[in-house]
Design a protein around this motif. Structure first.
Motif, PDB file in Angstrom:
ATOM      1  N   ALA A  57       4.302  30.373  32.155  1.00  0.00           N
ATOM      2  CA  ALA A  57       4.317  29.365  33.080  1.00  0.00           C
ATOM      3  C   ALA A  57       4.896  30.146  34.298  1.00  0.00           C
ATOM      4  O   ALA A  57       4.331  29.586  35.451  1.00  0.00           O
ATOM      5  CB  ALA A  57       5.232  28.216  32.562  1.00  0.00           C
TER       6      ALA A  57
ATOM      7  N   GLN B  58       2.126  31.949  36.064  1.00  0.00           N
ATOM      8  CA  GLN B  58       1.284  31.227  36.512  1.00  0.00           C
ATOM      9  C   GLN B  58       1.895  30.640  38.105  1.00  0.00           C
ATOM     10  O   GLN B  58       0.847  30.547  38.862  1.00  0.00           O
ATOM     11  CB  GLN B  58       0.855  29.974  35.654  1.00  0.00           C
ATOM     12  CG  GLN B  58      -0.405  29.326  36.063  1.00  0.00           C
ATOM     13  CD  GLN B  58      -0.767  28.277  35.141  1.00  0.00           C
ATOM     14  OE1 GLN B  58      -0.205  28.137  34.267  1.00  0.00           O
ATOM     15  NE2 GLN B  58      -2.163  27.806  35.633  1.00  0.00           N
TER      16      GLN B  58
ATOM     17  N   GLY C 282      -4.320  30.156  33.517  1.00  0.00           N
ATOM     18  CA  GLY C 282      -3.823  29.083  32.727  1.00  0.00           C
ATOM     19  C   GLY C 282      -4.621  28.940  31.271  1.00  0.00           C
ATOM     20  O   GLY C 282      -3.913  28.778  30.354  1.00  0.00           O
TER      21      GLY C 282
ATOM     22  N   TYR D 139      -3.370  29.631  27.629  1.00  0.00           N
ATOM     23  CA  TYR D 139      -3.553  28.588  26.451  1.00  0.00           C
ATOM     24  C   TYR D 139      -3.991  29.122  25.264  1.00  0.00           C
ATOM     25  O   TYR D 139      -3.798  28.879  24.166  1.00  0.00           O
ATOM     26  CB  TYR D 139      -4.307  27.614  27.043  1.00  0.00           C
ATOM     27  CG  TYR D 139      -4.465  26.465  25.907  1.00  0.00           C
ATOM     28  CD1 TYR D 139      -3.504  25.382  25.738  1.00  0.00           C
ATOM     29  CD2 TYR D 139      -5.776  26.300  25.251  1.00  0.00           C
ATOM     30  CE1 TYR D 139      -3.703  24.702  24.929  1.00  0.00           C
ATOM     31  CE2 TYR D 139      -6.126  25.334  24.284  1.00  0.00           C
ATOM     32  CZ  TYR D 139      -5.029  24.552  23.850  1.00  0.00           C
ATOM     33  OH  TYR D 139      -5.231  23.527  23.064  1.00  0.00           O
TER      34      TYR D 139
END
Length: 133
Positions: A80, A83, A96, A100
């Motif tokens: 995160a 990102q 992202g 994931y």
């Protein structure tokens, strides 16, 4: 067997196969720039360890982002955090999705076969195409 019983190992554990250890790198001890992910990836694929291969693909992608100045790599940062650092929207969105997938496969300890690995690899290859030069 007797030794295991004497050290109070659970009865079921005596007959279970021990989990195969995964040879992995310690990023806290090395800088990502110094790691040869191509070699590690090749070794993981020759061992048919597709989960580990996904890990190396992701870490190699982080290394490329760092080398291109898109992110500032640090072993304590989260996906995160990375990102948030990415400015270009297509790259941010793609990152992202890769993060994931990586989290799901690596940390979720999902089994992955060669066919699924090839699908994941295509997504990494696609993201490599949009990296800045």
């Amino acid at each position: 067997l007797i030794f295991r019983l004497l050290v109070n190992e659970k009865f079921e554990a005596i007959f279970k196969k021990k989990a195969k250890t995964i040879q992995d790198i310690e990023l806290a001890e090395q800088h990502i720039e110094q790691v040869n992910f191509d070699e590690l990836l090749s070794n993981a694929l020759s061992d048919k360890n597709y989960r580990l291969a996904v890990r190396y693909h992701f870490l190699r992608f982080l290394k490329q982002l760092s080398q291109k100045g898109v992110i500032e790599w640090h072993f304590e940062k989260t996906n995160a955090d990375y990102q948030k650092e990415i400015q270009e929207s297509r790259l941010k969105s793609g990152f992202g999705k890769l993060a994931y997938l990586y989290d799901y496969i690596w940390y979720g300890e999902q089994p992955i076969d060669e066919v699924r690995f090839q699908q994941v690899k295509l997504q990494f290859d696609s993201m490599n195409q949009i990296l800045p030069t």
